[in-house]
Design a protein around this motif. Structure first.
Motif, PDB file in Angstrom:
ATOM      1  N   VAL A  50      34.309  46.139  29.817  1.00 44.70           N
ATOM      2  CA  VAL A  50      34.630  46.456  31.159  1.00 44.70           C
ATOM      3  C   VAL A  50      36.141  46.970  31.301  1.00 44.70           C
ATOM      4  O   VAL A  50      36.896  45.970  31.104  1.00 44.70           O
ATOM      5  CB  VAL A  50      34.301  45.700  32.574  1.00 44.70           C
ATOM      6  N   PRO A  53      38.639  46.014  35.390  1.00 43.34           N
ATOM      7  CA  PRO A  53      37.595  45.779  36.159  1.00 43.34           C
ATOM      8  C   PRO A  53      38.108  45.451  37.925  1.00 43.34           C
ATOM      9  O   PRO A  53      39.140  45.268  37.981  1.00 43.34           O
ATOM     10  CB  PRO A  53      37.079  44.530  35.602  1.00 43.34           C
ATOM     11  N   GLU A  54      36.954  45.813  38.598  1.00 44.54           N
ATOM     12  CA  GLU A  54      37.360  45.657  39.936  1.00 44.54           C
ATOM     13  C   GLU A  54      37.791  44.370  40.537  1.00 44.54           C
ATOM     14  O   GLU A  54      36.839  43.540  39.919  1.00 44.54           O
ATOM     15  CB  GLU A  54      36.037  46.195  40.793  1.00 44.54           C
ATOM     16  N   SER A  57      35.021  41.487  43.567  1.00 44.71           N
ATOM     17  CA  SER A  57      33.663  42.034  43.830  1.00 44.71           C
ATOM     18  C   SER A  57      32.694  41.182  42.836  1.00 44.71           C
ATOM     19  O   SER A  57      33.083  41.148  41.616  1.00 44.71           O
ATOM     20  CB  SER A  57      33.592  43.514  43.481  1.00 44.71           C
ATOM     21  N   CYS A  58      31.644  40.719  43.213  1.00 47.26           N
ATOM     22  CA  CYS A  58      30.677  39.849  42.198  1.00 47.26           C
ATOM     23  C   CYS A  58      29.958  41.206  41.611  1.00 47.26           C
ATOM     24  O   CYS A  58      29.216  42.112  41.881  1.00 47.26           O
ATOM     25  CB  CYS A  58      29.591  39.095  43.225  1.00 47.26           C
ATOM     26  N   LYS A  59      29.883  40.844  40.073  1.00 48.39           N
ATOM     27  CA  LYS A  59      29.176  41.675  39.353  1.00 48.39           C
ATOM     28  C   LYS A  59      28.279  41.002  38.575  1.00 48.39           C
ATOM     29  O   LYS A  59      28.487  39.734  38.204  1.00 48.39           O
ATOM     30  CB  LYS A  59      30.371  42.383  38.183  1.00 48.39           C
ATOM     31  N   SER A 103      26.698  36.135  36.338  1.00 46.62           N
ATOM     32  CA  SER A 103      27.617  36.900  37.164  1.00 46.62           C
ATOM     33  C   SER A 103      28.872  36.471  36.995  1.00 46.62           C
ATOM     34  O   SER A 103      29.459  35.676  36.328  1.00 46.62           O
ATOM     35  CB  SER A 103      27.270  37.012  38.453  1.00 46.62           C
ATOM     36  N   ARG A 105      33.265  37.515  38.916  1.00 45.69           N
ATOM     37  CA  ARG A 105      34.279  38.246  39.681  1.00 45.69           C
ATOM     38  C   ARG A 105      35.603  38.019  39.311  1.00 45.69           C
ATOM     39  O   ARG A 105      35.969  36.959  38.969  1.00 45.69           O
ATOM     40  CB  ARG A 105      33.955  37.426  41.084  1.00 45.69           C
TER      41      ARG A 105
END
Length: 109
Positions: A50, A53-54, A57-59, A103, A105
Motif C-alpha cells: 500500500v 496509506p491513509e 482509517s481501519c483497513k 485489519s 490502521r
C-alpha cells in the motif's frame, strides 16, 4: 476612498484569502496519509503493498496477514479482528515483524 484603491484592496484581500485556503488544503492533504510504502504478506504467501496509506482509517486485509514491513513515516497498528479493536500490535516506521492480523490502521506519530 477612491474606486481604484478599493478595487486594489479587494483584490489583495482575495489573493490573501486564496493563499490561506490553498495552504490549509495542502496541509490537510499532506497529513491525510503516511508517506512511504506498507508491505505485508498474506496467509497464502502473497506479497501486498500500500503506497502512502491513509491515516486514521481501519483497513481490512483480504486474507489473514502474517508479516509486515512498515516503510512509511507513520506507525501502523495491527489488529486480530476486522474492526481495528482487538489485540493491537503497533509497528513503528522502518520496522518489520511477523504477526497474524485481519485489519490495520495508520496513526500519526
Amino acid at each position: 476612498m477612491p474606486h481604484a484603491t478599493r478595487t486594489l484592496m479587494t483584490a489583495a484581500a482575495t489573493l490573501a484569502a486564496t493563499a490561506l485556503l490553498t495552504g490549509q488544503a495542502m496541509a490537510t492533504t499532506a497529513t491525510d496519509s503516511a508517506n512511504g510504502t506498507f508491505y505485508y504478506t498474506d496467509l497464502l504467501g502473497g506479497n501486498q503493498q500500500v503506497v502512502n496509506p491513509e491515516l486514521n482509517s481501519c483497513k481490512l486485509v483480504s486474507t489473514l496477514g502474517t508479516s509486515v514491513s512498515n516503510q512509511t513515516d507513520a506507525t501502523v497498528v495491527l489488529y486480530t479482528d476486522t474492526s481495528c479493536a482487538l489485540l493491537a500490535n503497533p509497528v513503528s516506521p522502518g520496522s518489520t515483524i511477523t504477526f497474524a492480523f485481519k485489519s490495520y490502521r495508520f496513526i500519526d506519530n
